[in-house]
Design an enzyme around this catalytic site. Sequence first.
Site, PDB file in Angstrom:
ATOM      1  N   GLU A 125      31.021  31.928  61.592  1.00  0.00           N
ATOM      2  CA  GLU A 125      29.922  31.058  61.152  1.00  0.00           C
ATOM      3  C   GLU A 125      29.766  29.888  62.098  1.00  0.00           C
ATOM      4  OE1 GLU A 125      30.805  30.113  57.094  1.00  0.00           O
ATOM      5  OE2 GLU A 125      30.924  32.270  56.687  1.00  0.00           O
ATOM      6  N   TYR A 182      28.079  30.842  65.164  1.00  0.00           N
ATOM      7  CA  TYR A 182      26.630  30.903  65.012  1.00  0.00           C
ATOM      8  C   TYR A 182      26.040  29.510  65.075  1.00  0.00           C
ATOM      9  CZ  TYR A 182      22.035  31.231  63.078  1.00  0.00           C
ATOM     10  OH  TYR A 182      20.695  31.083  62.909  1.00  0.00           O
ATOM     11  N   GLU A 183      26.687  28.579  64.300  1.00  0.00           N
ATOM     12  CA  GLU A 183      26.259  27.184  64.279  1.00  0.00           C
ATOM     13  C   GLU A 183      26.189  26.639  65.704  1.00  0.00           C
ATOM     14  OE1 GLU A 183      27.751  23.888  61.253  1.00  0.00           O
ATOM     15  OE2 GLU A 183      28.896  25.745  61.153  1.00  0.00           O
ATOM     16  N   LEU A 184      27.225  26.940  66.399  1.00  0.00           N
ATOM     17  CA  LEU A 184      27.349  26.450  67.761  1.00  0.00           C
ATOM     18  C   LEU A 184      26.246  27.008  68.652  1.00  0.00           C
ATOM     19  CD1 LEU A 184      29.082  24.845  69.742  1.00  0.00           C
ATOM     20  CD2 LEU A 184      30.422  26.909  70.135  1.00  0.00           C
ATOM     21  N   GLY A 187      22.801  25.690  67.639  1.00  0.00           N
ATOM     22  CA  GLY A 187      22.728  24.289  68.049  1.00  0.00           C
ATOM     23  C   GLY A 187      22.510  24.173  69.540  1.00  0.00           C
TER      24      GLY A 187
END
Length: 486
Positions: free
Chosen positions: A396, A399-401, A404
């Site tokens: 997760e 993905y966030e990374l 972003g």
Amino acid sequence: MRHIELLLTLLALMFTSTSETCISRHSITAVEGEFFYLRYCSSASEHDSEKNTIKWYKSSGSHGRIELNSSSSPRITLHDYVLEFWPVELEDSGSYFFQMGNDTRKWKLNVIGRSKGSCFVEKLLTSKTVEVQKSLHIACKHDYFQPLANRTSLYKNCKKINNGANPVLQKNAEFEDQGYYTCVFSIPHNGKLFNVTKTINVTIVGDRSKIIPVLLGPKLNRVKVELGKDVNLNCSALANEKDQIYWNLWDENGKEPNVHEENIKKNRALDGKLYVSRMLKIENINAKNLKFSYNCTVASEGGTDTINFVLLKKEDMADIPGYIFTRGMIVAVLISVVVVCLVIMGVIYRVDLALFYRHFMRKDETLTAIVDEIHSLIEKSRRLIIVLSKSYMSNEVRYELESGLHEALVERKIKIILIEFTPVSDFTFFPQSLKLLKSHRVLKWNADKPLSYNSRFWKNLLYLMPAKVVKPRGTESEVFPVLSQS
Ligand SMILES: *[C@@H]1O[C@H](CO)[C@@H](O)[C@H](O)[C@H]1NC(C)=O
Ligand SMILES: *[C@@H]1O[C@H](CO)[C@@H](O)[C@H](O)[C@H]1NC(C)=O
Ligand SMILES: *[C@@H]1O[C@H](CO)[C@@H](O)[C@H](O)[C@H]1NC(C)=O
Ligand SMILES: *[C@@H]1O[C@H](CO)[C@@H](O)[C@H](O)[C@H]1NC(C)=O
Ligand SMILES: *[C@@H]1O[C@H](CO)[C@@H](O)[C@H](O)[C@H]1NC(C)=O
């Protein structure tokens, strides 16, 4: 030679001309109120010198012969061979004599009344028969009236169809063309108009050429019947006027009494084709009728044609479907009740059904929701703080990374702050794009325990964050994040 020829032609013309306008019939009928004339048929050999001996007489009933002159009646005019009536009246009926030298001519005139509500008198008709599709030619031509008339009209069944100096109807005859054609010549005389009507009764007949007759419909007809009921069999043919059409109803046992041959019906179509038909009526059908083969024949000189009818017993409607029908109805009602119940149950227990369905399908909508949430949060952010920690690097976070980084590097909306919690060299996965980050945007966490608010690290971080009014001390715990190595 030439002169003689010319003279002969002229004589012939004069003769035809006078013979068309002179009245040679002995007995003549005229219509009251119309213009009428009598004309002596003079031959070309008669000399003009005899003209002054011409005398006209009339005799009627008990009156003897009366010589006619211009003063006899204001309605008559006399000139040479012609006696004219402007107009002729009922009282003019009688015998008329023309006398010239030793020559005498007699006519019997009968003046009849007009027909009310009709433009012609039925008793005064000439007839004309035209074959369909052949030329129909009607012209209002009259050698005597036409030169006098200032208007001629042509009527069909008393409706005007043509007007003018020389009305003509010329077409290929159709059955609709049948009717009464009336020519009205309007002739002016002494300031008044006098009419003369001539009517032709036109009859259109069918094509006289013979055809080979044919019966319509299939050669073998199976007709479903019920015992005790009646049936009508229709035999129709395309045929000639004189053709025979009949049913063959006799076998070695004679004819069944309940079978009746009807009269022949004829019907002529507009195209001239003649359709003849003859019905066969079978009353109170019995078993013998079912065994018989009913043949209909059309016969002409050109040939014959036959079609065949057999009666078949119709399966009795009430027998078989009786119980099937009842059962069918019960099944249909039951199915309807079950369907209605299912629908009602579905509405009442929809929550339970939905939960059961989710459980059964092992449905998990939460997985994708997370991703959407992260994406919308990232969209609302102005800084992306990446804390590089080995223990925290899950899918997760990855993905966030990545999303972003996309916002920061592709869309250029947010700025990146990288906190090295674990040295970069310890990572197998490390996005290439992060290596390009400016060095002042990379903060290193080198302490084992929390740092004070005044430390260089927090000041650098605060500096890289967007400017904001510092809140009072009460909310401190929310402002200071706690980083610890696990
Ligand atoms: C006109 O002709 C038709 C067909 O021939 C006939 O039936 C009819 O009677 C005639 N009309 C008169 C008025 O004579
Ligand atoms: C025909 O003649 C009458 C009488 O002379 C006259 O009143 C009428 O106008 C004429 N009609 C035509 C169409 O010439
Ligand atoms: C003559 O015929 C015409 C139609 O063409 C009609 O209007 C007129 O009344 C007739 N006249 C007489 C005197 O019958
Ligand atoms: C018989 O059949 C012919 C042709 O199909 C049709 O024109 C005619 O009207 C029928 N006769 C009856 C009485 O139904
Ligand atoms: C009708 O025609 C069929 C077949 O041609 C024949 O077998 C039958 O005997 C005929 N029926 C009569 C009543 O003539």
